[in-house]
Design an enzyme around this catalytic site. Structure first.
Site, short mmCIF file in Angstrom:
data_model
loop_
_atom_site.label_atom_id
_atom_site.label_comp_id
_atom_site.label_asym_id
_atom_site.label_seq_id
_atom_site.Cartn_x
_atom_site.Cartn_y
_atom_site.Cartn_z
N THR A 90 0.84 -1.21 0.00
CA THR A 90 0.00 0.00 0.00
C THR A 90 0.87 1.25 0.00
OG1 THR A 90 -1.62 -1.19 1.35
CG2 THR A 90 -1.86 1.20 1.26
N ARG A 92 -11.75 -9.81 -2.81
CA ARG A 92 -11.56 -9.27 -1.45
C ARG A 92 -11.16 -7.81 -1.54
NH1 ARG A 92 -7.10 -6.63 1.23
NH2 ARG A 92 -7.39 -6.81 3.46
N VAL A 93 -11.91 -6.93 -0.92
CA VAL A 93 -11.60 -5.50 -0.91
C VAL A 93 -11.29 -5.12 0.53
CG1 VAL A 93 -12.51 -3.18 -1.33
CG2 VAL A 93 -13.06 -5.05 -2.91
N THR A 134 -2.42 2.38 6.28
CA THR A 134 -1.89 1.14 5.71
C THR A 134 -1.81 0.12 6.83
OG1 THR A 134 0.12 0.10 4.83
CG2 THR A 134 0.43 2.17 6.00
N GLY A 135 -1.88 -1.16 6.47
CA GLY A 135 -1.80 -2.20 7.51
C GLY A 135 -2.79 -3.29 7.22
N HIS A 136 -3.23 -3.99 8.25
CA HIS A 136 -4.17 -5.09 8.06
C HIS A 136 -5.57 -4.55 7.78
CE1 HIS A 136 -6.73 -8.56 9.43
NE2 HIS A 136 -5.97 -9.08 8.46
N GLY A 137 -6.01 -4.67 6.53
CA GLY A 137 -7.21 -3.98 6.07
C GLY A 137 -8.46 -4.23 6.88
#
Lengths: 131, 165
Positions: free
Chosen positions: A1, A29-30, A52-55
């Protein structure tokens, strides 16, 4: 990201975030990036953020808007980003990063993961980091 | 107001051999955006161009260099937002587009919607004259290796990536 936040000479703020998502993700997957308030948010009255990171974790706490909420309560960009990341970690166990610029031009690049490449320019001064 | 720009290249783990490339990538993006601001350009243009530069940089998980989905394809998401009037545009699950952030901005400026996805986003891109690129052009050696590694029996990509972005 990848992401960017900015404030221009007219005092307008903006954010932009773009990603390929998670490796080997399920087709369709979004994550957080495309969701307003999670992957980014911008409001001239407060500032702009990009995350940013674990969505899935970011979406559960609506990380971008949550950071600006803390700034509305009087916290600095750094304090607000730290507070928002801490609540994401304690509530849902996710890690990530946030870049923020406030309506007064203060900024922060904060992360709870091991690393995050970042760079900032203010008054012609370039700063950057990764750890 | 004194202009300011901040950029990031993704939170997670950056392996040693990629640190220099990542760091120079974010530096170039910040300087590119700041150059626009210094000339009186808008924050919107500055963030878009900074992200375009990083989408084109294979060091980052966006545009060229994106990680691959379970089928080995590049499938991307992007958002842009203007603090002046809270307008925003986003795209999700788009393939074969070099700069999804540009498409997100077109969603913001040319439609009444906030988010277009998958085939709808692709049809919109065609209508806007946004060039499509072959999906393979967005795939790097590294993302392909990582995809294959994640297919191995003992790998657990979900666990490995629980804090990546």
């Amino acid at each position: 990201t990848v992401g960017a936040v900015a404030i221009d000479s007219a005092g307008n703020v903006a954010c932009a975030t773009s990603t390929g998502g998670l490796s080997n993700k399920r087709v369709g997957r979004v994550g957080d990036t495309a969701c307003i308030g999670s992957g980014g948010y911008a409001d001239n009255a407060i500032g702009a953020t990009s995350t940013t990171g674990h969505g899935e974790s970011i979406m559960k706490v609506v990380l971008a808007r949550l950071t600006l909420y803390h700034m509305e309560q009087g916290k600095s960009p750094e304090e607000a980003a730290t507070e928002a990341l801490n609540s994401m970690e304690t509530r849902v166990g996710g890690l990530g990063g946030v870049i923020v610029v406030s309506r007064s031009g203060d900024w922060a690049a904060t992360f709870s993961t091991k690393q995050m490449p970042w760079a900032a320019v203010k008054d012609g001064q370039l700063q950057s980091g990764i750890h | 107001m004194k202009p300011v720009i901040v950029v990031h290249g993704g939170a997670g783990r950056i392996f040693k051999e990629r640190e220099d490339g990542s760091r120079s990538g974010v530096t170039r993006a910040a300087l590119k955006g700041y150059g626009i601001l210094k000339q009186g350009g808008s924050a919107l243009d500055a963030v878009e161009e900074a992200v375009v530069l990083m989408e084109d940089d294979p060091h980052f998980n966006a545009g060229c260099g994106s990680v691959l989905n379970e089928k080995g394809e590049v499938e991307m998401d992007a958002i842009i937002m203007d603090g002046k009037n809270l307008s925003s545009g986003a795209v999700s699950a788009v393939k074969c587009i070099a700069n999804p952030i540009k498409l997100a901005r077109l969603v913001m400026e040319k439609t009444d919607h906030m988010l277009l996805t998958d085939q709808g986003a692709l049809a919109f891109a065609r209508a806007m004259g946004v060039p499509e690129v072959p999906g393979e052009k967005l795939i790097t050696e590294r993302s392909l290796e990582r995809w294959k590694k994640n297919l191995e029996a003992d790998s657990n990509p979900q666990e490995f990536q629980k804090d990546l972005g």
